[in-house]
Structure formats: structure tokens, C-alpha cells
Design an enzyme around this catalytic site. Structure first.
Site, mmCIF file in Angstrom:
data_model
loop_
_atom_site.group_PDB
_atom_site.id
_atom_site.type_symbol
_atom_site.label_atom_id
_atom_site.label_comp_id
_atom_site.label_asym_id
_atom_site.label_seq_id
_atom_site.Cartn_x
_atom_site.Cartn_y
_atom_site.Cartn_z
ATOM 1 C CE LYS A 240 -1.323 2.420 3.316
ATOM 2 N NZ LYS A 240 -1.760 2.904 4.635
ATOM 3 C CG ASP B 102 -6.901 3.945 2.504
ATOM 4 O OD1 ASP B 102 -7.878 3.548 1.820
ATOM 5 O OD2 ASP B 102 -6.805 5.113 2.910
#
Length: 216
Positions: A121, A139
Site C-alpha cells: 500500500k 487503505d
């Protein structure tokens, strides 16, 4: 699952709601962004920005972060959750940047994930925001919105969510969609009390319709 037309509708409506969506972590170069994103795990961008304001005045290079004892760095980021672990990761990350990359943040996602505290991420955020490479960073907001809107399935892992979104969203829209979904999840489709009653996506949102029914 939403069809192509419904997904297009969602993307367009989110675009109207949040045309200025952007990375809210304050930074002035790729190195500062890596540090800010590493600090932001399980923590709000607003709190990270409060801490990095002073942090980036004191530490400007990977060498600066290594020139102080670990305990001092821990104190400097103490108001952030998991600060001990994050301080250690930052120093390890800086050491690797110097040893392997000449102190320069790599623009390749796979190289970035070799740095301490940098997962997929984080790497996606950095390549997208700092280097303009199309990417979707999943996220908590992006995951929640994707599942509520049925872009993907509830049981999908974070990686499956990312791959599904990459398949269903045009590549040249990946980065802006990632920011718009974050804004949509952060300010509208919140984890608690999502604003279903005023949502332009209610039309195609099964989850929203279910919530509205349960309120009646």
C-alpha cells in the site's frame, strides 16, 4: 457486483463530489512522502502532518535520521501510534536507502517494498503521488468503499481488492480514483454513520439501501 456501467456512474459521481481529491500528507519530495506514509499506518493523516511539520525541519536526509540515537527519534514521533516500531523502521529504511540506493528513493514499487515498514500500500502511494505512476493503494477507506459498493466481494483480501479495481477501472484513472475513494470513505461513506440518505450512489448501492431500510 456492479456492472461496467454502474461502476462508471460511481466513478463519475465521486469525481463530482471530490474533484480536488489529493494526497493529504504534507511533503515536499519523495523521501518525505515515504517517511510520512510509513508514519501514517493506523493513524490519521492530520496527526502525521502535525508531527512531520517539526520532523522535516529537523531531519532533511536519510543521514539526518541516522545521526541521532533511536530514543531521540522515538521521542520526536511519540504522539503517533506504534512510535517505537516506526522509529526503528525509519532508521532501517534510511540505512537501506543509503547502502542500496545512494540515498535516493527508488521509483519502482517492488524496490520500495524492500524498505523497512514499506508494504505494498505504502509503495503504491509513493509511486503514484511522487512519481506519477498509475497505481491504486488499498487503505481502509478504499477497501470499505469498494466492498460496500460491490466493486468487489466482501471476502476479498486487500490484494484481491487492488487487482479487481485495476481490472475494472481504466489505468489512466487509477491514481485519481484512489484519492477520490479515500475522500469518499473519509468524509462521506464513513465506517460509522455513512451518509447514505444524501448519497448520490444510493441508487446502485445495495449496502446503502439495506442500511436505509433498517432505519425505517
Amino acid at each position: 457486483m456492479l456492472n461496467k456501467q454502474e461502476i462508471r456512474y460511481c466513478l463519475d459521481e465521486m469525481g463530482k463530489m471530490f474533484p480536488e481529491a489529493h494526497c493529504e500528507l504534507v511533503h515536499s519530495n519523495p523521501f518525505e512522502l515515504v517517511i510520512a506514509v510509513a508514519l501514517s499506518a493506523q493513524c490519521t493523516d492530520a496527526l502525521v502532518n502535525k508531527v512531520t511539520k517539526g520532523l522535516f525541519e529537523k531531519y532533511k536526509t536519510p543521514e539526518d535520521f541516522l545521526s541521532v540515537p533511536l530514543e531521540e527519534l522515538q521521542q520526536d514521533i511519540r504522539s503517533i501510534g506504534l512510535y517505537r516500531n516506526k522509529a526503528k523502521n525509519i532508521q532501517n529504511l534510511c540505512r537501506l536507502l543509503i547502502d542500496e540506493y545512494g540515498g535516493v528513493v527508488p521509483s519502482d514499487r517492488d524496490e520500495l517494498t524492500k524498505l523497512s515498514g514499506v508494504g505494498r500500500k505504502t509503495a503504491n502511494v509513493v509511486v503514484s503521488v511522487a512519481f506519477g505512476v498509475p497505481a491504486i493503494a488499498v487503505d481502509t477507506h478504499v477497501e470499505r468503499v469498494s466492498k460496500r459498493l460491490a466493486f468487489c466481494r466482501w471476502k476479498d483480501s486487500v490484494l484481491e481488492v487492488e487487482k479487481t479495481l485495476m481490472k475494472k477501472i481504466p489505468e489512466d484513472e487509477w491514481s485519481i480514483t484512489h484519492h477520490r475513494m479515500i475522500f469518499f470513505g473519509r468524509y462521506h461513506c464513513k465506517a460509522q454513520n455513512p451518509k447514505c440518505e444524501t448519497c448520490p450512489l444510493l441508487l446502485v448501492c445495495r449496502e446503502g439501501k439495506k442500511r436505509m431500510r433498517s432505519r425505517d
